[in-house]
Each structure stands twice: as structure tokens, then as C-alpha cells.
Design an enzyme around this catalytic site. Structure first.
Site, PDB file in Angstrom:
ATOM      1  CD  GLU A 171      33.624  44.217  42.176  1.00 27.63           C
ATOM      2  OE1 GLU A 171      33.183  45.193  41.458  1.00 27.63           O
ATOM      3  OE2 GLU A 171      34.605  44.916  42.696  1.00 27.63           O
ATOM      4  CD  GLU A 221      38.865  44.007  40.808  1.00 26.66           C
ATOM      5  OE1 GLU A 221      38.655  45.257  40.715  1.00 26.66           O
ATOM      6  OE2 GLU A 221      37.942  43.085  40.103  1.00 26.66           O
TER       7      GLU A 221
HETATM    8  C1  GAL Z   1      35.895  46.514  40.048  1.00 21.28           C
HETATM    9  C2  GAL Z   1      35.628  45.536  39.107  1.00 21.28           C
HETATM   10  C3  GAL Z   1      36.781  45.663  37.987  1.00 21.28           C
HETATM   11  C4  GAL Z   1      36.874  47.010  37.648  1.00 21.28           C
HETATM   12  C5  GAL Z   1      37.178  47.857  38.689  1.00 21.28           C
HETATM   13  C6  GAL Z   1      37.419  49.528  38.379  1.00 21.28           C
HETATM   14  O1  GAL Z   1      34.913  46.651  40.841  1.00 21.28           O
HETATM   15  O2  GAL Z   1      35.887  44.373  39.435  1.00 21.28           O
HETATM   16  O3  GAL Z   1      36.395  44.972  36.651  1.00 21.28           O
HETATM   17  O4  GAL Z   1      35.526  47.595  36.930  1.00 21.28           O
HETATM   18  O5  GAL Z   1      36.367  47.593  39.665  1.00 21.28           O
HETATM   19  O6  GAL Z   1      37.765  50.094  39.802  1.00 21.28           O
END
Ligand code: GAL
Length: 835
Positions: free
Chosen positions: A464, A539
Site C-alpha cells: 500500500e 490482504e
Molecule cells: C491495510 C494495511 C494493513 C492494516 C490493515 C487494517 O490497509 O495494509 O497493514 O493496516 O489495512 O485494515
């Protein structure tokens, strides 16, 4: 010529390499190293663990007088070997220093500090992201840690090379030996070595001091601080294998593995002749081959990489189901004697990402059923004992997960060893996505250290990043890719891109596999737009849930444990799984997250909430209900999980769910059927039930046959404690640790679902409680304590063995409850070579 400090730092940036250096002797039985050669042994290499008997003291980031004089005058670095700090004074009195062993995280020991923001509090508080601990520039008195350890070196070490290895220090470490600054390392996640040969006292006392500065962070999550991984001292012959200097690169073609061995040699002595003897032992413990290089002439000061090759017919392949490991013993033979050796484990497997068909392991499609995780655990923070790292991987495997993303930084070496040994695929990630010299050095150090691990299937260069769609971002990504490919052409690179609009743009051109964070609904569109690009959910999902909570009350700071709540960018587990498991072009992905972690208490990102709620498991590793959803659809066993608990108000309407992979589930309340539900693939079943006390029972059927029943009974008042541990024995090595779980039960032995009794732990025998936890995302109780309140019926203690063999008795008591005890057998083991 010696390996200078500059060389050592440079070597991290550009040299080549492999797995955790060397035989860590205590693990010999587990790793089945090949037997030592029968040639005469004049081996110098000794690898000593430097984890024990340190002293710790806070310094001060703003006041040199409280920082052992560090920087008190402008001449701190004026003369080598003196005047740097009084902490290095060999005669310093340590009465007010704290004695401790590594690994150590000082942040986990600090109290929580509420938000300093005046009311009305903001909806979000940036300090929430780090878990409301007093670390950072606003807290100069708790952001500098001094570590000090004294050790003797015999006179006979003179003439050897002495190399210190730090597996992880958070962060900005200045290393001082006998008053000399011998090196520094900025990254909190990079392993580094320092050659200290010239600075040692031979035949006398040595004082090793580290100033560790955590004033600046590297993440947006809890990171801890201190020497939170192992420290080693290597004693080496002048001609030796370089740090992380063995790489066993294998590739599979048909039924045969081509294995190329690269050994990096450093000759810090005069010109000499030597050969490399490499012995590979198979997973069955039998020698596969011994390769002898021709005799080599090495000049004084020369560094050289020696290549060897072997073709292994019908190799035993590594996979999560059968994690078969080969072991390579690399020996340097000089005048017929072995002067150095090292053991490296590696695996043989093939990996491939296909844009249409997803991920292939050993030629077969394998869905990546992964979780993202930070290194943080209840009771210990980032300083997780090796055995607890193993335990965490096992916990993830228990619900069918086969992959781990080390988000967002290189992992502790022992975690990767656990993944190799237990069978867990890994997405390894560097911390900083940049192509400045230091960031590239960090990336290179990770790859050199970790490229022997068969578990690692891809390198992630970032997560990100604001620059992800820009041309500059693309330039940076291509430069990073060059470093990755040069050091390891066998693995694809990826990065996690967020925001649908970014997918396919900027850095994506440099990626072999596009990592998509969240936004599942847009994956089909991306695939249509870029059908040639392999795709993974870097993710995904991200249900927020609190263990044991079933009624939504935003004021409470808790989420419900149904699979219903998730941030705007995320989705439920079911939505993610229905996309991932049914589209072959999605290689699978990594659920955010496997375990809850400190910081990021989304969706309540403000005081008093201190821990995240994304975990499938809580911070202690206790299962939330979604654990069984994943187990049902990732695992191979029949699952029938009924929830919530059955303690409500008479007449209250309760939403009852089952996670099951059977065909049909019928629900009964006190013997009366409340109806059958057909289980649709990848979905839960549910009923609305009017509460009456008694027994709620689910019966699960497959092909018309009753396979499983699950029961929830109305529990009475707390009456007793039950203790359990999934191990019966611990190794008496001052390091081995186990999770001991506490349940608060009623008189009939039923879990009391809202019990919050304060439980006190007492340990007798060879060991101690090193931390406690309960999975409550807003608990402000101390982790380093001998008591903890239960949270929704459960809490836990991390118990660590000492050295004396015998019974380790743990007793848990609470006023008004029948206490419980449990004994673990501390087994004598040969002491790990240590200083
Ligand atoms: C994502 C990020 C993670 C964590 C997550 C929480 O955007 O890459 O490290 O912060 O959100 O929702």
C-alpha cells in the site's frame, strides 16, 4: 585482512546467501544434520548463543546526562575506543540495571498511556495504531534502551575471526564492544553481522553494549522495541564461510532436481589452498551425495563464491502436507582437515503462478489459504520465544491455513524454520519499498538470509505505497526487482496494491504476481482487464470480531463474533472465500489477520481500545468463531461449530449460527427441533431462536448419516478453574515456552461465557510465567504479571522453562473458585552452546 565494519555492512547489501547460519546445536535432532565427516577435524567454527544474562537500562533521547553520557559532548566519535558512553565502562555498577534474557521487548512492559488529546476525542487517534504505549519522540525517557552483557573469551581465541550476529534489534542499534563503536544498524527488521575480531579482549572480560533507539518507528502497527531476536557469536577460522554464505538452489525438471550450491568464502588469513566438501542428506537421513571441489588457491583477503552442482533423481518433494527437508553440510577442508562447517536445510519443490489457473506447487494447483500476521503475541509482544513461534504456526495450520504473509517486514529466522518444518507457504516481505541504498541493502539482506527456505514462495517488495501508481514508483519497483532477481531468480515478486484504481498501474508492471488488497468484488474486472497477470489477494476478508461477544454495542468497543462486521474496504470471510475458492485465476490470498495484534483497534481507533480485532484467533491464540468457518472450508475434517453461548435473558431473541461443512444441520432446543438447514458450500447456517435456558444442540448430517453433534448449555455461576496445555514437557534450556490456557467453569464443568474472574498464577519448579493475556482488545492490564482477569471465560499464561530438570507445577487460583494445577515435565537437554 579482516572483515571491517564497512565490509560487514556492505556485505549485507551485496554479498550472496542462505538460511540461518549454522548448527544451532540444541536443534540437531530436529534438523537431522548429516553426520560429521570422518576426516580429521581442526574445526574452528563455534556458534554461541548470546541470549542470556543481559542487563537493561533506559536511556534518554533528549538528555545526554540520563543517557549514559552518550552525545554529551560534541566529541563522541572523536577518538575510537573511548569517550562514547559510560555504559561501556567495564567497572560500571549495575545495581539499577534490570537483569534479563533475550529475546526482549521493552514496550510490552510499559504501561498504556491514554490519549493526550483533549475532549472531544477525535474519531481516530494516530497513537491507537501503535497500541497507546509510551514510545516515540514524545516519550524520550522510554524510547532509548541500553543493553549490556559481559563475557569472557579465552586467550586461545586469538587468531580466530569473531563475528557477532544480531537477528533483529528494534531499532537504530549502536553496538559498542569494549568501548569501541563496532557498528550500527538502522532497520528494526534486518539481521546483521559485525566482525569484532580486533576489538575483543582475549583471555579476559569483554563488555558488549547496545544503545537501541526506538524514537522513530517503521510501521503503523505495534512494533515493540529492543533486542527481540537472538544474538550469536561466531568464532571462525581466518578462512571461513561468509555470514549466510551458503545457498542451495534447486529446480525441478521432470523427475529430477538440479541443485546448484553456491558457497561464499572469506579468506581473512594469508594465501592458502582449500577445497569445499558438500554433503547432502535426504529427508530420510541418508547421504545423497558428497561433492568435492577441486583444490582452490585463495589469496590473502580474497572473497570467492564456489559453485557445485548435482542432479538428484526422484527427489522427495517439499509441500505443506509433507514438508520434506534436505540438509547440506558445507565443509572447508584445508590440508586434509575440516576447518569450518555449516549446516543448511533446503527443500526441493517447484512453484508457478498461472494467470488463469492460479498457483501450482510441484505441478499441482494449490489454493493459497493464507493469513497475514505481525510478530506480536500476548504476554511477550514482539519478543516471541522460538517454541511459541512454532506454536503459532501450528495454530494456523489447525484451521487449515497453508500460507503465512510476514506483514510487513522480514520475519524472525526461527519463524521461517518453523514454516519449513511444519509445512507453511510464506510470502516474505521487506519493510521499506524504496530503492535508496539502505532500503535495497535491507531487501538484499532478507533475500540472502532467507532464500534457502522452501516455504518462501514469493518476495513482496511493498504494501500500500502512496507511490504505487506513479512512474517514479515503477522505477523504484523495477530497481528492487533487479535486486530480487539477481539474488534469487527462482521466486516471483509481488507487492500489495490497495485501492481498485491502482491495480494494474505504476509498480504493477514490475510485479510477477499482482497483490490485491481487499475489494474482492473488483477482482473479476481486473482479471478481464489484465488476463495475463497472475493475481493473489495479498490482504483479504478482514472480519472484525471479539471473542465471545454477540451483541453489538459500539460504546463497548467490542465487535460481534458473527462474520458480519468488516471495514469499508474489506469483506466478510464468506464473501472472500466464495470469490477465492471458486475462481481459479485467484491464486488464493492472505486473510487480514491470523492473530489479533496490538495497535490498530479498528473499528474503534481511539482510547481505550488498544488491540486489533481482525484476527481469526485472538492475541492469545484462542479461537474466535470464524476459526471454525475457515476450518470447515480450508481443512479436511468434518466440522460442526455451534454458537453463541447459551446464557441469555428468557424470551430474548438470539441469532444462532453453525459453521459446518456437512450437508445438513438440525437445531434442537431442549429436545424440540427448531428446523433443519441445508448447508450451502462456503456458507454458514442460522436460526433466530427465542431463548429458554437449557440445552441447545446441533446435529450435523452427511449423506443422511448423523456425523457430529454440538451442544451449548446454559452455564451457572463461576465455580472452578480448568488449566490445559497442549504440551506435557518442556526442554530445560531456559528458552522453551508453552501457552497454558485457563477456562472459568461452572460447578458442572461448563464454560462461563462472560466470566471475568481475576486469576493468579503460581509456578513451582524449573520455570516461570513470562507473560499473561486474555484476548480482550481493550484490556489495560499488564502483560508482565502473575495474574490476569479472564475475558469471556478465558485467559492464558506463557510459561517458560528454566534449566533444572523436573516437574514444573503451575497453579491458577481465583477468590471463590476451586483452583487448578498442571504439571509440565522439564526435560534435561544438553545446554546450548552459549556465552
Ligand atoms: C491495510 C494495511 C494493513 C492494516 C490493515 C487494517 O490497509 O495494509 O497493514 O493496516 O489495512 O485494515
Amino acid at each position: 585482512m579482516g572483515l571491517t565494519r564497512r565490509d560487514a555492512i556492505k556485505a549485507g547489501a551485496t554479498a550472496a546467501v542462505a538460511a540461518p547460519m549454522v548448527s544451532k546445536s540444541g536443534e540437531a535432532a530436529e534438523t537431522k544434520p548429516p553426520a560429521a565427516a570422518s576426516r580429521p577435524d581442526a574445526k574452528v567454527r563455534e556458534t554461541l548463543l548470546l541470549d542470556f544474562d543481559w542487563h537493561f537500562h533506559f536511556g534518554h533521547a533528549a538528555d545526554p546526562a540520563k543517557d549514559f553520557g552518550f552525545g554529551a559532548d560534541l566529541d563522541t566519535f572523536a577518538k575510537a575506543g573511548s569517550g562514547v558512553t559510560s555504559a561501556a565502562d567495564p567497572d560500571l555498577k549495575l545495581a539499577d540495571w534490570k537483569a534479563l534474557n533475550l529475546p526482549h521487548d521493552w514496550v510490552v512492559e510499559l504501561p498504556f498511556v491514554p490519549s493526550a488529546n483533549p475532549p472531544p476525542e477525535p474519531a481516530e487517534d494516530v497513537r491507537a495504531y501503535h497500541g497507546f504505549k509510551p514510545v516515540g519522540r514524545q516519550f524520550p525517557e522510554t524510547s532509548i534502551g541500553w543493553y549490556r552483557k559481559s563475557f569472557e573469551l579465552p586467550k586461545s581465541d586469538l587468531g580466530k575471526r569473531l563475528v557477532l550476529q544480531f537477528d533483529g534489534v528494534f531499532r537504530a542499534a549502536t553496538v559498542i564492544l569494549n568501548g569501541y563503536v563496532v557498528g550500527s544498524n538502522a532497520s528494526g527488521y534486518r539481521s546483521f553481522t559485525l566482525d569484532v575480531t580486533d576489538f575483543a579482549n582475549y583471555g579476559g572480560k569483554n563488555v558488549l553494549v547496545l544503545r537501541v533507539d526506538a524514537s522513530l518507528g517503521e510501521g503503523w502497527f505495534y512494533e515493540g522495541a529492543g533486542i527481540y531476536r537472538h544474538v550469536w557469536l561466531h568464532k571462525l577460522a581466518p578462512l571461513h564461510i561468509a555470514p549466510w554464505g551458503v545457498w542451495a538452489k534447486s529446480s525441478l525438471s521432470g523427475n529430477s532436481a538440479a541443485v546448484t550450491l553456491a558457497t561464499d568464502l572469506v579468506n581473512d588469513g594469508p594465501a592458502t589452498k582449500a577445497r569445499i566438501v558438500s554433503t547432502i542428506t535426504g529427508p530420510d537421513g541418508r547421504v545423497v551425495t558428497t561433492l568435492k571441489s577441486p583444490e582452490l588457491t585463495l589469496h590473502a583477503g580474497e572473497k570467492r563464491t564456489v559453485s557445485q552442482f548435482v542432479s538428484m533423481p526422484q527427489p522427495k518433494l517439499w509441500s505443506p502436507e509433507d514438508p520434506a527437508l534436505y540438509h547440506l553440510r558445507t565443509e572447508i577442508e584445508m590440508k586434509g582437515k575440516v576447518i569450518d562447517d555449516q549446516i543448511t536445510s533446503f527443500g526441493v519443490r517447484s512453484i508457478r503462478f498461472d494467470a488463469e489457473k492460479g498457483f501450482f506447487l510441484n505441478g499441482k494447483p494449490v489454493k493459497i489459504k493464507g493469513t497475514c500476521n505481525h510478530q506480536d503475541h500476548a504476554g511477550v509482544g514482539s519478543a516471541i520465544p522460538d517454541s511459541l513461534l512454532d506454536w503459532r504456526i501450528q495454530k494456523l495450520k489447525e484451521f487449515g491455513s497453508n500460507a503465512y504473509r510476514s506483514s510487513h517486514n522480514p520475519a524472525t529466522p526461527e519463524l521461517l524454520d518453523a514454516c519449513d518444518r511444519l509445512g507453511m507457504l510464506v510470502m516474505a516481505e521487506t519493510r521499506r519499498m524504496s530503492s535508496d541504498e539502505e532500503s535495497l541493502a535491507d531487501l538484499a539482506a532478507m533475500i540472502r538470509r532467507d532464500r534457502n527456505h522452501p516455504s518462501i514462495i514469493m518476495w513482496s517488495i511493498g504494501n500500500e505505497e502512496p507511490q504505487q501508481t506513479t512512474e517514479r514508483g515503477a522505477r523504484i519497483a523495477f530497481t528492487m526487482k533487479e535486486v530480487c532477481n539477481a539474488l534469487d531468480p527462482t521466486r516471483p515478486i509481488t507487492a500489495a496494491m490497495n485501492g481498485v484504481a491502482s491495480w494494474g498501474k505504476g509498480i504493477c508492471a514490475a510485479l510477477d504476481v499482482m497483490g490485491a488488497n481487499y475489494h474482492i468484488e473488483n477482482l473479476p474486472e481486473f482479471h478481464q482487464r489484465m488476463p495475463q497477470k497472475p493475481l493473489i489477494g495479498s490482504e483479504t476478508a478482514s472480519t472484525v470480531s471479539t471473542r465471545g461477544v454477540y451483541v453489538r454495542d459500539p460504546k463497548s468497543g467490542y465487535c460481534v463474533a458473527y462474520d458480519t462486521e468488516f471495514p469499508s474496504w474489506a469483506s466478510s470471510a464468506e464473501t472472500w472465500m466464495r470469490a477465492a475458492m471458486t475462481h481459479s485465476y485467484i491464486s488464493g490470498g492472505f486473510v487480514w489477520t491470523g492473530f489479533d495484534y496490538r495497535g490498530e483497534p479498528t473499528p474503534f481507533n481511539r482510547w481505550p481500545n488498544v488491540s486489533s480485532q481482525f484476527g481469526i484467533l485472538d492475541t492469545c491464540g484462542f479461537a474466535k468463531d470464524n476459526t471454525y468457518y475457515y476450518k470447515a472450508w480450508w481443512g479436511s475434517e468434518a466440522v460442526l461449530h455451534l454458537f453463541p453461548h447459551w446464557n441469555w435473558t428468557v424470551g430474548q431473541k438470539v441469532n444462532v449460527w453453525c459453521h459446518s461443512n456437512l450437508d445438513m444441520v438440525e437445531l434442537f432446543l431442549n429436545g424440540t427441533s427448531l428446523g433443519q438447514r441445508k448447508v450451502e458450500p462456503l456458507k454458514h447456517v442460522e436460526w433466530d431462536v427465542v431463548f429458554a435456558p437449557g440445552k441447545l444442540e446441533a446435529r450435523g448430517y452427511k449423506n443422511g448419516q448423523l456425523v457430529l453433534t454440538a451442544v451449548r448449555e446454559t452455564a451457572g455461576a463461576p465455580a472452578q478453574i480448568r488449566l490445559s496445555c497442549d504440551r506435557q514437557a518442556l526442554k530445560g534450556d531456559r528458552a522453551d515456552a508453552a501457552m497454558v490456557a485457563v477456562e472459568i467453569l461452572d460447578a458442572q464443568g461448563r464454560l462461563v461465557p462472560d466470566a471475568n474472574n481475576l486469576v493468579r498464577f503460581k509456578v513451582e519448579g524449573a520455570g516461570a510465567v513470562i507473560g499473561v493475556g486474555n484476548g480482550d482488545p481493550r484490556s489495560h492490564e499488564a502483560d508482565k504479571a502473575d495474574s490476569r482477569a479472564a475475558f469471556n471465560g478465558l485467559c492464558a499464561a506463557v510459561v517458560q522453562a528454566g534449566v533444572a530438570a523436573g516437574a514444573l507445577r503451575i497453579e491458577a487460583s481465583s477468590p471463590g473458585l476451586q483452583s487448578a494445577s498442571l504439571s509440565l515435565n522439564v526435560q534435561p537437554v544438553p545446554p546450548r552452546p552459549s556465552l
